[in-house]
Design an enzyme around this catalytic site. Structure first.
Site, PDB file in Angstrom:
ATOM      1  NE  ARG A   1      51.900  59.972 -17.010  1.00  0.00           N
ATOM      2  CZ  ARG A   1      50.891  60.822 -16.886  1.00  0.00           C
ATOM      3  NH1 ARG A   1      50.217  60.912 -15.761  1.00  0.00           N
ATOM      4  NH2 ARG A   1      50.537  61.576 -17.898  1.00  0.00           N
TER       5      ARG A   1
ATOM      6  CD  GLU B   1      49.392  62.959 -21.667  1.00  0.00           C
ATOM      7  OE1 GLU B   1      50.216  63.545 -22.395  1.00  0.00           O
ATOM      8  OE2 GLU B   1      49.597  62.719 -20.463  1.00  0.00           O
TER       9      GLU B   1
ATOM     10  CB  CYS C   1      56.953  57.337 -25.180  1.00  0.00           C
ATOM     11  SG  CYS C   1      57.247  58.831 -24.233  1.00  0.00           S
TER      12      CYS C   1
ATOM     13  CG  HIS D   1      58.682  58.653 -29.457  1.00  0.00           C
ATOM     14  ND1 HIS D   1      57.342  58.339 -29.455  1.00  0.00           N
ATOM     15  CD2 HIS D   1      58.885  59.421 -28.373  1.00  0.00           C
ATOM     16  CE1 HIS D   1      56.757  58.894 -28.424  1.00  0.00           C
ATOM     17  NE2 HIS D   1      57.667  59.562 -27.740  1.00  0.00           N
TER      18      HIS D   1
ATOM     19  CD  GLU E   1      57.154  56.055 -32.266  1.00  0.00           C
ATOM     20  OE1 GLU E   1      58.092  55.303 -31.948  1.00  0.00           O
ATOM     21  OE2 GLU E   1      56.542  56.770 -31.449  1.00  0.00           O
TER      22      GLU E   1
HETATM   23  N1  GLN Z   1      54.263  62.296 -21.086  1.00  0.00           N
HETATM   24  C1  GLN Z   1      53.416  61.313 -21.695  1.00  0.00           C
HETATM   25  C2  GLN Z   1      52.633  60.534 -20.659  1.00  0.00           C
HETATM   26  O1  GLN Z   1      52.873  60.650 -19.487  1.00  0.00           O
HETATM   27  C3  GLN Z   1      54.212  60.385 -22.577  1.00  0.00           C
HETATM   28  C4  GLN Z   1      54.888  61.164 -23.687  1.00  0.00           C
HETATM   29  C5  GLN Z   1      55.068  60.421 -24.977  1.00  0.00           C
HETATM   30  O2  GLN Z   1      54.468  59.371 -25.219  1.00  0.00           O
HETATM   31  N2  GLN Z   1      55.855  60.997 -25.838  1.00  0.00           N
HETATM   32  O3  GLN Z   1      51.777  59.795 -21.023  1.00  0.00           O
END
Ligand code: GLN
Length: 194
Positions: A106, A48, A79, A174, A176
């Protein structure tokens, strides 16, 4: 031997550490400014972005991290990490680090495709096989500066999903979370180019 750090404030940092260990590099969890000392590269994981930004500010990491990247430490954001590396966000939260010349929105893939997986060609990776990409409430890269190279995009809408600017890498997906270490390997290679 090179030491690679993973920002370990929130999110899926353990998965990145596991991938790096598979590639037999020395790793370090980064939480405090002192943890940045001597690192050749740093990964900012998914999670997040608002929480990670808040914790970065709480621990006084923002400026030292930016300083290290400006003086040559490689960095890779996945991300939420990509969101943090951006110079401009469509939203007013969080305040990004402003290191890469990209503009980002986002959670931009809408509800029904909140999360999806697809195989993508990524020409910079070490063999011709497509890379399996996992998108989870992923950000969209709305604009890339002219000094930013596009490494991968989605075949259907053409959205840019992986970019590189000098020794900075960002992926909306991702790597990972797959068993495929080729992206991590690419980052290590990028890291050691002086
Ligand atoms: N939605 C998240 C954000 O705005 C990011 C999501 C993720 O890292 N998988 O930070």
């Amino acid at each position: 031997m090179a030491v690679v750090g993973v920002l370990a404030l929130q999110g899926d940092f353990a998965e990145h550490l596991a991938m790096l260990r598979k590639l037999e590099v020395e790793t370090r969890e980064v939480r405090l400014p002192g943890d940045l000392a001597g690192l050749q590269g740093l990964i900012i994981p998914g999670g997040e972005s608002t929480t990670q930004a808040r914790l970065m500010d709480t621990y006084g990491l923002r400026e030292p991290l930016k300083e290290r990247v400006r003086s040559g430490m490689a960095v890779w954001g996945t991300c939420a990490g990509l969101i943090l590396l951006a110079s401009k966000l469509a939203e007013d939260r969080p305040e990004p680090l402003g290191l890469m010349d990209i503009e980002v929105q986002r959670n931009a893939y809408g509800r029904q495709v909140d999360s999806f997986e697809t195989d993508l060609p990524v020409p910079v990776l070490s063999n011709k096989k497509d890379f399996h990409t996992v998108f989870i409430r992923a950000p969209k890269i709305l604009h890339v500066g002219k000094n930013v190279a596009v490494l991968a995009s989605l075949p259907k809408g053409g959205e840019v999903v992986a970019v590189q600017q000098e020794r900075m890498l960002a992926t909306a997906f991702h790597p990972e979370l797959t068993g495929d270490t080729r992206f991590h390997h690419y980052f290590l290679k990028m890291m050691s180019v002086q």
